[in-house]
Design a protein around this motif. Structure first.
Motif, PDB file in Angstrom:
ATOM      1  N   SER A 250       0.829  -1.212   0.000  1.00 47.54           N
ATOM      2  CA  SER A 250       0.000   0.000   0.000  1.00 47.54           C
ATOM      3  C   SER A 250       0.858   1.255   0.000  1.00 47.54           C
ATOM      4  O   SER A 250       0.569   2.221  -0.710  1.00 47.54           O
ATOM      5  CB  SER A 250      -0.930   0.002   1.220  1.00 47.54           C
ATOM      6  OG  SER A 250      -1.850  -1.066   1.170  1.00 47.54           O
ATOM      7  N   ILE A 251       1.925   1.224   0.775  1.00 47.82           N
ATOM      8  CA  ILE A 251       2.822   2.379   0.838  1.00 47.82           C
ATOM      9  C   ILE A 251       3.577   2.534  -0.471  1.00 47.82           C
ATOM     10  O   ILE A 251       3.701   3.639  -1.015  1.00 47.82           O
ATOM     11  CB  ILE A 251       3.791   2.236   2.033  1.00 47.82           C
ATOM     12  CG1 ILE A 251       3.014   2.250   3.351  1.00 47.82           C
ATOM     13  CG2 ILE A 251       4.817   3.367   2.012  1.00 47.82           C
ATOM     14  CD1 ILE A 251       3.861   1.954   4.570  1.00 47.82           C
ATOM     15  N   SER A 252       4.075   1.434  -1.016  1.00 45.90           N
ATOM     16  CA  SER A 252       4.843   1.490  -2.266  1.00 45.90           C
ATOM     17  C   SER A 252       3.988   1.982  -3.420  1.00 45.90           C
ATOM     18  O   SER A 252       4.460   2.719  -4.287  1.00 45.90           O
ATOM     19  CB  SER A 252       5.405   0.100  -2.596  1.00 45.90           C
ATOM     20  OG  SER A 252       6.297  -0.338  -1.593  1.00 45.90           O
ATOM     21  N   ALA A 253       2.713   1.593  -3.444  1.00 42.11           N
ATOM     22  CA  ALA A 253       1.838   1.976  -4.546  1.00 42.11           C
ATOM     23  C   ALA A 253       1.503   3.457  -4.524  1.00 42.11           C
ATOM     24  O   ALA A 253       1.093   4.022  -5.540  1.00 42.11           O
ATOM     25  CB  ALA A 253       0.557   1.154  -4.504  1.00 42.11           C
ATOM     26  N   ARG A 254       1.672   4.100  -3.372  1.00 41.63           N
ATOM     27  CA  ARG A 254       1.319   5.521  -3.233  1.00 41.63           C
ATOM     28  C   ARG A 254       2.526   6.338  -2.792  1.00 41.63           C
ATOM     29  O   ARG A 254       2.389   7.317  -2.067  1.00 41.63           O
ATOM     30  CB  ARG A 254       0.171   5.662  -2.241  1.00 41.63           C
ATOM     31  CG  ARG A 254      -1.084   4.903  -2.647  1.00 41.63           C
ATOM     32  CD  ARG A 254      -2.067   4.755  -1.505  1.00 41.63           C
ATOM     33  NE  ARG A 254      -3.276   4.031  -1.899  1.00 41.63           N
ATOM     34  CZ  ARG A 254      -3.384   2.715  -1.907  1.00 41.63           C
ATOM     35  NH1 ARG A 254      -2.336   1.962  -1.564  1.00 41.63           N
ATOM     36  NH2 ARG A 254      -4.510   2.134  -2.271  1.00 41.63           N
ATOM     37  N   ILE A 255       3.677   5.939  -3.243  1.00 38.71           N
ATOM     38  CA  ILE A 255       4.920   6.546  -2.764  1.00 38.71           C
ATOM     39  C   ILE A 255       5.024   8.012  -3.158  1.00 38.71           C
ATOM     40  O   ILE A 255       5.777   8.777  -2.543  1.00 38.71           O
ATOM     41  CB  ILE A 255       6.139   5.759  -3.303  1.00 38.71           C
ATOM     42  CG1 ILE A 255       7.370   5.986  -2.414  1.00 38.71           C
ATOM     43  CG2 ILE A 255       6.403   6.098  -4.748  1.00 38.71           C
ATOM     44  CD1 ILE A 255       7.248   5.367  -1.053  1.00 38.71           C
ATOM     45  N   ILE A 256       4.275   8.446  -4.189  1.00 40.16           N
ATOM     46  CA  ILE A 256       4.354   9.846  -4.607  1.00 40.16           C
ATOM     47  C   ILE A 256       3.511  10.752  -3.712  1.00 40.16           C
ATOM     48  O   ILE A 256       3.627  11.971  -3.778  1.00 40.16           O
ATOM     49  CB  ILE A 256       3.911  10.022  -6.068  1.00 40.16           C
ATOM     50  CG1 ILE A 256       2.459   9.584  -6.259  1.00 40.16           C
ATOM     51  CG2 ILE A 256       4.827   9.252  -7.009  1.00 40.16           C
ATOM     52  CD1 ILE A 256       1.913   9.865  -7.644  1.00 40.16           C
ATOM     53  N   ASN A 257       2.646  10.165  -2.889  1.00 43.81           N
ATOM     54  CA  ASN A 257       1.836  10.959  -1.968  1.00 43.81           C
ATOM     55  C   ASN A 257       2.709  11.446  -0.819  1.00 43.81           C
ATOM     56  O   ASN A 257       3.385  10.669  -0.153  1.00 43.81           O
ATOM     57  CB  ASN A 257       0.674  10.107  -1.435  1.00 43.81           C
ATOM     58  CG  ASN A 257      -0.318  10.912  -0.624  1.00 43.81           C
ATOM     59  OD1 ASN A 257       0.048  11.644   0.288  1.00 43.81           O
ATOM     60  ND2 ASN A 257      -1.588  10.764  -0.957  1.00 43.81           N
ATOM     61  N   LYS A 258       2.699  12.743  -0.575  1.00 44.57           N
ATOM     62  CA  LYS A 258       3.573  13.324   0.437  1.00 44.57           C
ATOM     63  C   LYS A 258       3.307  12.770   1.834  1.00 44.57           C
ATOM     64  O   LYS A 258       4.222  12.666   2.646  1.00 44.57           O
ATOM     65  CB  LYS A 258       3.419  14.847   0.446  1.00 44.57           C
ATOM     66  CG  LYS A 258       3.928  15.542  -0.798  1.00 44.57           C
ATOM     67  CD  LYS A 258       3.931  17.047  -0.633  1.00 44.57           C
ATOM     68  CE  LYS A 258       2.532  17.590  -0.473  1.00 44.57           C
ATOM     69  NZ  LYS A 258       2.510  19.073  -0.401  1.00 44.57           N
ATOM     70  N   LYS A 259       2.050  12.431   2.115  1.00 40.29           N
ATOM     71  CA  LYS A 259       1.714  11.929   3.441  1.00 40.29           C
ATOM     72  C   LYS A 259       2.058  10.457   3.613  1.00 40.29           C
ATOM     73  O   LYS A 259       2.030   9.946   4.729  1.00 40.29           O
ATOM     74  CB  LYS A 259       0.221  12.136   3.708  1.00 40.29           C
ATOM     75  CG  LYS A 259      -0.193  13.589   3.876  1.00 40.29           C
ATOM     76  CD  LYS A 259      -1.663  13.677   4.260  1.00 40.29           C
ATOM     77  CE  LYS A 259      -2.076  15.120   4.501  1.00 40.29           C
ATOM     78  NZ  LYS A 259      -3.511  15.219   4.898  1.00 40.29           N
ATOM     79  N   ILE A 260       2.385   9.777   2.516  1.00 37.33           N
ATOM     80  CA  ILE A 260       2.585   8.330   2.588  1.00 37.33           C
ATOM     81  C   ILE A 260       4.024   7.915   2.315  1.00 37.33           C
ATOM     82  O   ILE A 260       4.499   6.905   2.832  1.00 37.33           O
ATOM     83  CB  ILE A 260       1.612   7.631   1.603  1.00 37.33           C
ATOM     84  CG1 ILE A 260       0.169   7.868   2.058  1.00 37.33           C
ATOM     85  CG2 ILE A 260       1.894   6.153   1.485  1.00 37.33           C
ATOM     86  CD1 ILE A 260      -0.876   7.234   1.172  1.00 37.33           C
TER      87      ILE A 260
END
Length: 268
Positions: A250-260
Motif C-alpha cells: 500500500s505504501i509502495s503503490a502511493r509513494i508519490i503521496n507526500k503523506k505516505i
C-alpha cells in the motif's frame, strides 16, 4: 418560442405535465402539444384561472417574466442547480444537490482517507457500523447457530470480541505494536481504537495507523470467514506476514503521496 408548455422545464415548477398532472391541460385550457408562445396573445397570458395551489404558483410566476416574442431571439436552455446556472451539465453539482445529506460523522476520516485500500475501507465502514454478520448478530436474527468465536473457541463472537479481545486479534495487535515500536497495543472498546487512529507520534503518524487498523481488521475478518466456510485455520503469525506485505504494498503503490512516502521507514 419553441419551448413546449407542458413538456419542457421552463418554470420553477419543472415539467408542468408532471407538476399539474394529466388534468392540467384541461384545467388551464392549454393544449397538450402547445408551445409556451401559444399560451399568450398580444395582451398577456391566455390560461384559465388557477384551481390549485400549484396553478396559482404558476400564475404568480408568469407575472414576473416577459411575454415570449420573436424579437427576443431564439429559446436558450441552461442547466440550473440550486438556483445557479451551470456552465453546461454538471453531474457533480447535480448529485450533490439531489442526494440525501447528513452531517459528517466524527469517524469518517478514519474510514475514508487518501491512501486507503478500497476493500479495507469498505470492510472498516461496515465493521464500524457493527453490520458485519458475526455469530452473535446472526443469532439475534433468529439463526440457530453456535455463537462461539471461530478463532479462539472460547467467548461469543461479537464485533468487539473478534477484532479487539480475541486471542487471535491480540497476537496481531501485539505484533503491530512491536513493529511500530510502541507499548503493548490493546483496546478496551471500539471508540478507543478509533481514537488511537487519529493520535500521532514520531513512529506512527495517523495515516500509518489507519492503514494498520484497516489491514488488521480485514485480515481478521478474512480469516474468520476462512475458518467458518472452509474450515481452514491459519496461525496468527502467518496472517501478520500477510498484513506486513499488504501495508508495504500500500505504501509502495502511493509513494508519490507526500503523506505516505515517508511511512515505509516507520513501518519497517
Amino acid at each position: 418560442m419553441n419551448a413546449s408548455f407542458w413538456y419542457d422545464s421552463w418554470s420553477p415548477l419543472g415539467t408542468l405535465i408532471k407538476a399539474l398532472g394529466h388534468e392540467g391541460p384541461r384545467s388551464l385550457r392549454v393544449p397538450l402539444l402547445a408551445k409556451v408562445a401559444h399560451a399568450t396573445n398580444p395582451h398577456g397570458w391566455v390560461i384559465s384561472d388557477p384551481r390549485s395551489d400549484l396553478a396559482l404558483s404558476l400564475h404568480m410566476y408568469l407575472t414576473t417574466i416577459p411575454l415570449p416574442r420573436v424579437d427576443l431571439g431564439p429559446d436558450s436552455y441552461d442547466w440550473v442547480v440550486d438556483d445557479q446556472i451551470c456552465n453546461g451539465f454538471s453531474s457533480t453539482r447535480t448529485w450533490s444537490s439531489i442526494r440525501p445529506k447528513a452531517s459528517k460523522v466524527p469517524w469518517h476520516q478514519t474510514v475514508w482517507f487518501k491512501g486507503a485500500t478500497p476493500r479495507n475501507a469498505f470492510n472498516m465502514w461496515v465493521a464500524n457500523l457493527d453490520r458485519l454478520p458475526t455469530k452473535t448478530r446472526l443469532s439475534n436474527w433468529g439463526m440457530n447457530i453456535d455463537i462461539t468465536c471461530s478463532l479462539c473457541d472460547s467467548l461469543p463472537e461479537s464485533r468487539d470480541h473478534l477484532f479487539l479481545s480475541c486471542d487471535f486479534a491480540l497476537f496481531l495487535w501485539n505484533a503491530v505494536s512491536r513493529r511500530i515500536r510502541s507499548t503493548g497495543l490493546a483496546f478496551n472498546s471500539w471508540p478507543e481504537m478509533l481514537a488511537w487512529t487519529n493520535q500521532s507520534n514520531h513512529d506512527s503518524p495517523p495515516t500509518l495507523r489507519k492503514l494498520i487498523v484497516q489491514s488488521v481488521l480485514y485480515a481478521i475478518w478474512k480469516q474468520r470467514n476462512n475458518a467458518v466456510h472452509n474450515q481452514v485455520h491459519l496461525p496468527p503469525s502467518v496472517i501478520f506476514k500477510e498484513i506486513d506485505r499488504e501495508i508495504k504494498n500500500s505504501i509502495s503503490a502511493r509513494i508519490i503521496n507526500k503523506k505516505i512516502k515517508h511511512l515505509m521507514s516507520r513501518w519497517i
